[in-house]
Enzyme design. Structure first.
Site, mmCIF file in Angstrom:
data_model
loop_
_atom_site.group_PDB
_atom_site.id
_atom_site.type_symbol
_atom_site.label_atom_id
_atom_site.label_comp_id
_atom_site.label_asym_id
_atom_site.label_seq_id
_atom_site.Cartn_x
_atom_site.Cartn_y
_atom_site.Cartn_z
ATOM 1 N N ARG A 96 41.606 34.045 74.875
ATOM 2 C CA ARG A 96 42.123 33.113 73.865
ATOM 3 C C ARG A 96 43.646 33.137 73.862
ATOM 4 N NH1 ARG A 96 40.541 36.288 68.196
ATOM 5 N NH2 ARG A 96 41.384 38.295 68.835
ATOM 6 N N GLU B 91 33.576 40.584 71.457
ATOM 7 C CA GLU B 91 33.588 41.379 70.221
ATOM 8 C C GLU B 91 32.204 41.862 69.810
ATOM 9 O OE1 GLU B 91 35.963 39.075 67.469
ATOM 10 O OE2 GLU B 91 37.799 39.648 68.531
ATOM 11 N N GLN B 92 31.326 42.058 70.806
ATOM 12 C CA GLN B 92 29.965 42.490 70.455
ATOM 13 C C GLN B 92 29.941 43.888 69.841
ATOM 14 O OE1 GLN B 92 27.690 43.663 74.223
ATOM 15 N NE2 GLN B 92 28.916 41.929 74.880
ATOM 16 N N MET B 93 31.003 44.695 70.059
ATOM 17 C CA MET B 93 31.039 46.035 69.462
ATOM 18 C C MET B 93 31.763 46.046 68.105
ATOM 19 S SD MET B 93 29.344 47.632 71.681
ATOM 20 C CE MET B 93 29.513 49.336 71.159
ATOM 21 N N ASN C 264 45.222 30.690 64.623
ATOM 22 C CA ASN C 264 44.738 32.028 64.296
ATOM 23 C C ASN C 264 45.710 33.057 64.849
ATOM 24 O OD1 ASN C 264 42.209 33.653 63.345
ATOM 25 N ND2 ASN C 264 42.856 34.614 65.254
ATOM 26 N N GLU C 265 46.258 33.864 63.962
ATOM 27 C CA GLU C 265 47.130 34.971 64.363
ATOM 28 C C GLU C 265 48.142 34.572 65.434
ATOM 29 O OE1 GLU C 265 44.837 38.460 65.334
ATOM 30 O OE2 GLU C 265 44.641 38.981 63.225
ATOM 31 N N TRP D 147 38.623 47.064 69.309
ATOM 32 C CA TRP D 147 39.814 46.892 70.148
ATOM 33 C C TRP D 147 40.786 48.063 70.155
ATOM 34 C CZ3 TRP D 147 43.568 47.301 66.522
ATOM 35 C CH2 TRP D 147 43.283 46.820 65.232
ATOM 36 N N CYS E 67 51.296 28.043 75.704
ATOM 37 C CA CYS E 67 52.701 28.369 75.497
ATOM 38 C C CYS E 67 53.194 27.519 74.326
ATOM 39 C CB CYS E 67 53.471 28.029 76.780
ATOM 40 S SG CYS E 67 55.250 28.150 76.580
ATOM 41 N N GLU F 139 41.268 38.515 56.930
ATOM 42 C CA GLU F 139 40.266 39.297 57.655
ATOM 43 C C GLU F 139 40.393 40.746 57.205
ATOM 44 O OE1 GLU F 139 40.622 38.793 61.899
ATOM 45 O OE2 GLU F 139 40.842 36.629 61.733
HETATM 46 C C1 GAL Z 1 41.674 39.570 64.659
HETATM 47 C C2 GAL Z 1 41.321 38.150 65.052
HETATM 48 C C3 GAL Z 1 39.829 37.890 64.956
HETATM 49 C C4 GAL Z 1 39.075 39.008 65.596
HETATM 50 C C5 GAL Z 1 39.455 40.301 64.933
HETATM 51 C C6 GAL Z 1 38.698 41.497 65.454
HETATM 52 O O1 GAL Z 1 42.864 39.958 65.223
HETATM 53 O O2 GAL Z 1 41.990 37.228 64.230
HETATM 54 O O3 GAL Z 1 39.533 36.667 65.587
HETATM 55 O O4 GAL Z 1 39.364 39.047 66.952
HETATM 56 O O5 GAL Z 1 40.804 40.535 65.139
HETATM 57 O O6 GAL Z 1 39.101 42.677 64.801
#
Ligand code: GAL
Length: 632
Positions: free
Chosen positions: A105, A363-365, A143-144, A323, A109, A315
């Protein structure tokens, strides 16, 4: 203000038959908001110019008819694959010159005018379709911004836009050469077309060049956001929001915030402790499953300022993330604690990420409020308890604090361009200052360095690289006690050393004549306790020293209500400096137990125990990971 909770949901990840059931469960858990859509471009416009809004209509309807309020995201963080056929040069380019490709994602630019227009066009279409929808009560743009190091891009469109930016700023190549000091190493250019981006040089590029590129890049983020704001505004009265990140200083959030109605940020306390915070191993172990006791509050207070008073957590971590280097599960109680902490700092809404753990893709974990099999995950119980608790609390608003920290994004870029010591990070300097204040029980506001800071008793201004003339005039006029330094006014806006030498603060007769960076195991001890770490400045002049180093050099000089700190204080020295300042300004302090923090809102005192064991505050026992509050 009514406090509310919400959750992030991806209807496109689940069969349509499931949406109504999910909506029912969300409502039963006490949630008010549901954020959707921010990554759904490939489903909203599967082929160029062919829009598929029916499924989104149905999803919004399923959620809204259950009583939920929808936050609709614009999907520009995930351009679909076909977009690259249209704009092959829209991909960001890293400092190594490598194109950053499709397959995750944020593959765009900020300087690509074609993609900027496409994303504004998509925002306008969503606005036309949903701006009048009664269920859509707020919007999230993109997003972010900056996530995955995407603020800086070294692409051809960025180069062309930067050249234009420099033409506008400097008018002539000669003026640019003079401003940057390009005579040094024969770096002079004869036309703006000779200008490059500051990557790929043999050794370090000119810091003035880097700083100009940082300012430009920050403005490109604001411009990208603004294009969508302008596209949406005609279609909706609902508030426009962006979800900023933690520890992210690569663009000026205040500038973006001025175009929006609410600031929000994404809070992952355990991920941040593991991944983004400098701390000892012992500290990381002690707060392994709780997160750092000051980092969430720091961002709450900062983004309250970016949102000019209105802010959310968009969030909130509900369980292990995927991550960070290590991803432990939260200690029981922490999901509730993090929620209460945000509310105590003035959040309107806390939205959890995400509803149901996805069994597929990157992001399955990452935990959600539901497990991949749709059974409740542990956080759901805490979220439902939090929902019941906030429903019982009176509506309150955050009061203005008595202490403010001035915050300045360009200073972060300046000290990245020229740290002079490997560990001189603006963010960490400000966080240390904030931490020292909080350990003494203060509730804190952040104020943009160029902004107004009336009505505070104590103002901290660590590491501001360049104060504007207006800000200096305000410092001169204020009755508050101001503590500046280190590195105050140490650069001009073109990243040169000013002469007369810094800090050039009104009425303070002191000059920084030499600076030293200090490696991790060394320090400059101060008479009476504490020391400077990371950074020390030799001061000369007639301003009286209130503190001196053990080898007899000024450590803190002061004239009237203005103090200058000659380095980066450690925790003990900060405590001494702040206790003294509090005494003089009539503010009360208290030494909080380790891992315990307090926050006062308009009516209540909140106490948070970030420890893995119970703690005591004023005779009251607070369980591990617990929250207590009582009327002030
Ligand atoms: C954020 C992001 C989300 C998701 C989340 C996972 O940084 O906005 O889409 O990836 O992290 O922790």
């Amino acid at each position: 203000m009514k406090r509310t909770l919400g959750v992030c949901y991806y209807p496109e990840h689940w069969p349509a038959e499931r949406w109504a059931e999910d909506a029912r469960l969300m409502r039963e858990a006490g949630l008010t908001w549901v954020r959707i859509g921010e990554f759904a471009w490939s489903r909203l416009e599967p082929e160029p110019g062919q829009f598929a809004f029916d499924w989104m209509d149905n999803a919004i309807d399923s959620l809204g008819s259950e009583g939920l309020h929808v936050v609709l995201g614009t999907p520009s963080a995930t351009p679909p694959r076909w977009m690259l056929d249209r704009f092959p040069d829209m991909l960001p380019v890293g400092p190594d010159g490598q194109v950053r490709g499709f397959g995750s994602r944020r593959h765009y630019c900020f300087s690509h005018a074609g993609y900027r227009a496409e994303s504004a066009e998509m925002a306008a279409r969503l606005g036309q379709r949903y701006g009048g929808n009664a269920y859509v009560r707020a919007w999230q743009i993109d997003n972010e911004f900056a996530c995955h190091d995407t603020t800086l891009s070294y692409s051809e469109p960025a180069l062309q836009a930067f050249r234009q930016w420099c033409r506008d700023r400097y008018q002539t190549p000669d003026a640019l050469n003079r401003a940057w000091g390009n005579v040094f190493w024969s770096m002079e250019i004869r036309s703006f077309d000779e200008l490059r981006l500051p990557n790929g040089t043999v050794t370090e590029p000119n810091p003035a060049h880097v700083m100009a590129f940082r300012r430009f890049s920050s403005e490109q983020v604001a411009r990208f956001n603004r294009a969508q704001v302008e596209a949406l505004r005609p279609h909706t009265d609902a508030p426009l929001i962006h979800n900023y990140m933690g520890r992210e200083v690569s663009f000026d959030h205040f500038e973006v915030g001025r175009d929006l109605d609410i600031a929000s940020w994404d809070s992952y306390p355990i991920g941040f402790l593991s991944d983004r915070i400098e701390a000892s191993d012992a500290h990381k172990l002690a707060f392994l499953r709780q997160g750092d006791p000051d980092v969430q509050a720091f961002h709450h207070d900062l983004y309250r300022s970016v949102g000019q008073g209105r802010w959310w957590v968009m969030e909130q971590q509900p369980g292990p993330v995927n991550w960070a280097p290590w991803n432990p599960a939260p200690l029981d109680g922490m999901v509730r604690l993090w929620g209460w902490e945000a509310f105590a700092h003035g959040a309107e809404t806390v939205t959890f990420f995400r509803w149901r753990q996805a069994p597929f893709a990157q992001e399955q974990m990452h935990a959600g409020l539901l497990r991949p099999d749709a059974a409740p995950a542990p956080a759901l119980t805490e979220v439902a308890a939090l929902a019941r608790e906030i429903a019982e609390q009176p509506e309150v608003s955050a009061p203005k604090a008595t202490v403010a920290i001035l915050f300045d994004y360009p200073s972060a870029w300046a000290w990245e361009a020229q740290p002079q010591g490997r560990d001189f990070h603006y963010f960490e300097l400000v966080l240390d200052t904030y931490r020292a204040l909080r350990k003494l029980g203060f509730s804190i506001d952040f104020v943009e360095a160029s902004g107004h800071f009336d009505d505070y008793a104590l103002i901290l201004a660590p590491g501001i690289a360049t104060f504007s003339a207006e800000a200096l005039a305000r410092i001169e006029m204020t009755d508050a006690h101001v503590i500046a330094g280190p590195r105050t006014n140490a650069k001009t806006s073109e990243m040169a050393i000013p002469v007369p030498l810094p800090p050039a603060l009104p009425g303070l007769d002191t000059l920084v004549t030499r600076v030293s960076s200090i490696p991790p195991d060394a320090s400059v001890p101060v008479v009476g306790g504490g020391a400077f770490c990371r950074w020390f400045e030799d001061l000369e002049g007639d301003a009286p020293s209130k503190l001196t180093t053990e080898d007899g050099r000024p450590a803190l000089v002061e004239t009237g209500n203005l103090s200058y700190v000659a380095g980066w204080p450690d925790a003990v020295l900060w405590r001494r400096i702040l206790e003294d300042a509090a005494d003089r300004t009539g503010l009360t302090t208290e030494q909080l137990p380790d891992g315990v923090r307090i926050r006062d809102d308009a009516t209540h005192r909140f106490v948070f125990n970030y420890n893995q064991q119970e703690a005591f505050y004023r005779g009251r026992e607070i369980p591990a990971g617990g929250v207590a509050s009582w009327p002030k």
